[in-house]
Design a protein around this motif. Structure first.
Motif, PDB file in Angstrom:
ATOM      1  N   PHE A  47      16.385 -26.394   3.625  1.00 51.99           N
ATOM      2  CA  PHE A  47      17.160 -25.169   3.429  1.00 51.99           C
ATOM      3  C   PHE A  47      16.250 -24.021   3.000  1.00 51.99           C
ATOM      4  O   PHE A  47      16.520 -22.859   3.313  1.00 51.99           O
ATOM      5  N   ALA A  48      15.180 -24.311   2.296  1.00 50.34           N
ATOM      6  CA  ALA A  48      14.200 -23.293   1.912  1.00 50.34           C
ATOM      7  C   ALA A  48      13.252 -23.005   3.068  1.00 50.34           C
ATOM      8  O   ALA A  48      12.863 -21.859   3.294  1.00 50.34           O
ATOM      9  N   SER A  49      12.886 -24.027   3.810  1.00 49.97           N
ATOM     10  CA  SER A  49      11.917 -23.864   4.903  1.00 49.97           C
ATOM     11  C   SER A  49      12.432 -22.963   6.015  1.00 49.97           C
ATOM     12  O   SER A  49      11.656 -22.217   6.612  1.00 49.97           O
ATOM     13  N   VAL A  50      13.718 -23.028   6.295  1.00 51.18           N
ATOM     14  CA  VAL A  50      14.273 -22.219   7.392  1.00 51.18           C
ATOM     15  C   VAL A  50      14.072 -20.722   7.122  1.00 51.18           C
ATOM     16  O   VAL A  50      13.431 -20.033   7.920  1.00 51.18           O
ATOM     17  N   CYS A  55      11.815 -15.733   9.106  1.00 51.87           N
ATOM     18  CA  CYS A  55      11.942 -14.288   8.924  1.00 51.87           C
ATOM     19  C   CYS A  55      11.103 -13.798   7.753  1.00 51.87           C
ATOM     20  O   CYS A  55      10.572 -14.583   6.974  1.00 51.87           O
ATOM     21  N   ASN A  56      11.021 -12.484   7.640  1.00 56.47           N
ATOM     22  CA  ASN A  56      10.295 -11.825   6.560  1.00 56.47           C
ATOM     23  C   ASN A  56      11.231 -11.584   5.382  1.00 56.47           C
ATOM     24  O   ASN A  56      12.448 -11.594   5.536  1.00 56.47           O
ATOM     25  N   PRO A  57      10.674 -11.325   4.184  1.00 57.96           N
ATOM     26  CA  PRO A  57      11.513 -11.156   2.987  1.00 57.96           C
ATOM     27  C   PRO A  57      12.613 -10.109   3.104  1.00 57.96           C
ATOM     28  O   PRO A  57      13.684 -10.273   2.538  1.00 57.96           O
ATOM     29  N   ASP A  58      12.382  -9.031   3.827  1.00 60.48           N
ATOM     30  CA  ASP A  58      13.391  -7.975   3.919  1.00 60.48           C
ATOM     31  C   ASP A  58      14.349  -8.127   5.095  1.00 60.48           C
ATOM     32  O   ASP A  58      15.250  -7.320   5.266  1.00 60.48           O
ATOM     33  N   ASP A  59      14.157  -9.154   5.905  1.00 60.76           N
ATOM     34  CA  ASP A  59      15.041  -9.383   7.042  1.00 60.76           C
ATOM     35  C   ASP A  59      16.406  -9.873   6.569  1.00 60.76           C
ATOM     36  O   ASP A  59      16.510 -10.586   5.576  1.00 60.76           O
ATOM     37  N   VAL A  65      29.570 -20.574   5.872  1.00 62.46           N
ATOM     38  CA  VAL A  65      29.554 -21.746   4.997  1.00 62.46           C
ATOM     39  C   VAL A  65      30.804 -22.578   5.245  1.00 62.46           C
ATOM     40  O   VAL A  65      31.910 -22.185   4.880  1.00 62.46           O
ATOM     41  N   THR A  66      30.611 -23.721   5.897  1.00 63.77           N
ATOM     42  CA  THR A  66      31.738 -24.579   6.277  1.00 63.77           C
ATOM     43  C   THR A  66      31.852 -25.838   5.422  1.00 63.77           C
ATOM     44  O   THR A  66      32.722 -26.658   5.660  1.00 63.77           O
ATOM     45  N   GLY A  67      30.962 -25.994   4.433  1.00 66.91           N
ATOM     46  CA  GLY A  67      31.008 -27.176   3.582  1.00 66.91           C
ATOM     47  C   GLY A  67      30.028 -27.060   2.438  1.00 66.91           C
ATOM     48  O   GLY A  67      29.273 -26.085   2.333  1.00 66.91           O
ATOM     49  N   PRO A  68      30.013 -28.065   1.561  1.00 66.74           N
ATOM     50  CA  PRO A  68      29.136 -28.032   0.390  1.00 66.74           C
ATOM     51  C   PRO A  68      27.645 -27.909   0.743  1.00 66.74           C
ATOM     52  O   PRO A  68      26.895 -27.245   0.037  1.00 66.74           O
ATOM     53  N   TRP A  69      27.218 -28.547   1.834  1.00 67.64           N
ATOM     54  CA  TRP A  69      25.800 -28.451   2.213  1.00 67.64           C
ATOM     55  C   TRP A  69      25.473 -27.055   2.715  1.00 67.64           C
ATOM     56  O   TRP A  69      24.379 -26.539   2.467  1.00 67.64           O
ATOM     57  N   GLY A  70      26.392 -26.418   3.391  1.00 67.91           N
ATOM     58  CA  GLY A  70      26.189 -25.031   3.808  1.00 67.91           C
ATOM     59  C   GLY A  70      26.089 -24.106   2.603  1.00 67.91           C
ATOM     60  O   GLY A  70      25.315 -23.145   2.599  1.00 67.91           O
ATOM     61  N   ASP A  71      26.873 -24.404   1.575  1.00 73.30           N
ATOM     62  CA  ASP A  71      26.820 -23.635   0.341  1.00 73.30           C
ATOM     63  C   ASP A  71      25.447 -23.789  -0.315  1.00 73.30           C
ATOM     64  O   ASP A  71      24.858 -22.817  -0.790  1.00 73.30           O
ATOM     65  N   LYS A  72      24.929 -25.010  -0.324  1.00 71.20           N
ATOM     66  CA  LYS A  72      23.583 -25.243  -0.864  1.00 71.20           C
ATOM     67  C   LYS A  72      22.532 -24.495  -0.054  1.00 71.20           C
ATOM     68  O   LYS A  72      21.583 -23.938  -0.610  1.00 71.20           O
ATOM     69  N   ALA A  73      22.691 -24.478   1.271  1.00 73.16           N
ATOM     70  CA  ALA A  73      21.744 -23.776   2.133  1.00 73.16           C
ATOM     71  C   ALA A  73      21.746 -22.281   1.812  1.00 73.16           C
ATOM     72  O   ALA A  73      20.685 -21.653   1.726  1.00 73.16           O
ATOM     73  N   PHE A  74      22.929 -21.707   1.629  1.00 71.37           N
ATOM     74  CA  PHE A  74      23.031 -20.287   1.299  1.00 71.37           C
ATOM     75  C   PHE A  74      22.356 -19.996  -0.036  1.00 71.37           C
ATOM     76  O   PHE A  74      21.588 -19.042  -0.160  1.00 71.37           O
ATOM     77  N   LYS A  75      22.641 -20.823  -1.040  1.00 78.36           N
ATOM     78  CA  LYS A  75      22.064 -20.606  -2.372  1.00 78.36           C
ATOM     79  C   LYS A  75      20.540 -20.699  -2.334  1.00 78.36           C
ATOM     80  O   LYS A  75      19.851 -19.986  -3.062  1.00 78.36           O
ATOM     81  N   GLU A  76      20.024 -21.560  -1.504  1.00 80.07           N
ATOM     82  CA  GLU A  76      18.572 -21.693  -1.374  1.00 80.07           C
ATOM     83  C   GLU A  76      17.992 -20.465  -0.674  1.00 80.07           C
ATOM     84  O   GLU A  76      16.948 -19.950  -1.063  1.00 80.07           O
ATOM     85  N   VAL A  78      19.093 -17.453  -0.779  1.00 84.13           N
ATOM     86  CA  VAL A  78      19.132 -16.313  -1.707  1.00 84.13           C
ATOM     87  C   VAL A  78      17.816 -16.197  -2.492  1.00 84.13           C
ATOM     88  O   VAL A  78      17.376 -15.094  -2.828  1.00 84.13           O
ATOM     89  N   LYS A  79      17.175 -17.316  -2.735  1.00 82.62           N
ATOM     90  CA  LYS A  79      15.929 -17.309  -3.498  1.00 82.62           C
ATOM     91  C   LYS A  79      14.784 -16.626  -2.750  1.00 82.62           C
ATOM     92  O   LYS A  79      13.831 -16.167  -3.369  1.00 82.62           O
ATOM     93  N   PHE A  80      14.868 -16.590  -1.417  1.00 80.27           N
ATOM     94  CA  PHE A  80      13.735 -16.141  -0.621  1.00 80.27           C
ATOM     95  C   PHE A  80      14.017 -14.950   0.289  1.00 80.27           C
ATOM     96  O   PHE A  80      13.105 -14.262   0.703  1.00 80.27           O
ATOM     97  N   ARG A  81      15.260 -14.739   0.660  1.00 79.91           N
ATOM     98  CA  ARG A  81      15.607 -13.705   1.623  1.00 79.91           C
ATOM     99  C   ARG A  81      16.867 -12.973   1.164  1.00 79.91           C
ATOM    100  O   ARG A  81      17.330 -13.164   0.053  1.00 79.91           O
ATOM    101  N   LYS A  82      17.425 -12.178   2.048  1.00 79.26           N
ATOM    102  CA  LYS A  82      18.647 -11.425   1.735  1.00 79.26           C
ATOM    103  C   LYS A  82      19.777 -11.896   2.645  1.00 79.26           C
ATOM    104  O   LYS A  82      20.180 -11.191   3.564  1.00 79.26           O
ATOM    105  N   PRO A  83      20.310 -13.086   2.382  1.00 82.46           N
ATOM    106  CA  PRO A  83      21.371 -13.589   3.260  1.00 82.46           C
ATOM    107  C   PRO A  83      22.714 -12.924   2.975  1.00 82.46           C
ATOM    108  O   PRO A  83      22.978 -12.477   1.870  1.00 82.46           O
TER     109      PRO A  83
END
Length: 114
Positions: A47-50, A55-59, A65-76, A78-83
């Protein structure tokens, strides 16, 4: 002894890891200015590697988010990009998925994670 039981500093293991790196470099034509890394981690590491690799930091990137794993992917992400979470089924306990045509996607988003 299996490779899992070997010391990562031992001569036998180092021989295996160097050969494996060499084979991967040849197979995937990895340039010498890049390192070949073997990292532990499962889904959350991916989830962090994707976002880190696509993309670049400002992209901007979009998430559905269709389930708990999608929620985890989004939260991850947020740490690196602007989702942007363009849809989440969390309030309905992930019992439905959105009508894709009704979603407001960002046309400049580098990717859409579903």
């Amino acid at each position: 002894m299996s490779v899992m039981e070997m010391s990562y500093r031992g001569k036998e293991f180092l021989s295996i890891i160097h050969k494996t790196k060499s084979d991967l470099r040849a197979l995937f034509d990895v340039p010498s200015e890049y390192a070949v890394l073997f990292l532990q981690g499962g889904a959350i590491t991916q989830f962090a590697s994707v976002p880190l690799n696509l993309c670049n930091p400002d992209d901007s990137v979009d998430y559905i988010v269709t389930g708990p794993w999608g929620d985890k992917a989004f939260k991850e992400a947020v740490k690196f990009r602007k989702p942007t979470m363009i849809w989440s089924g969390k309030s309905e306990k992930y019992r439905k998925i959105p009508d894709f045509d009704a979603l407001e996607q960002n046309p400049s988003a580098k990717y859409l994670h579903i």
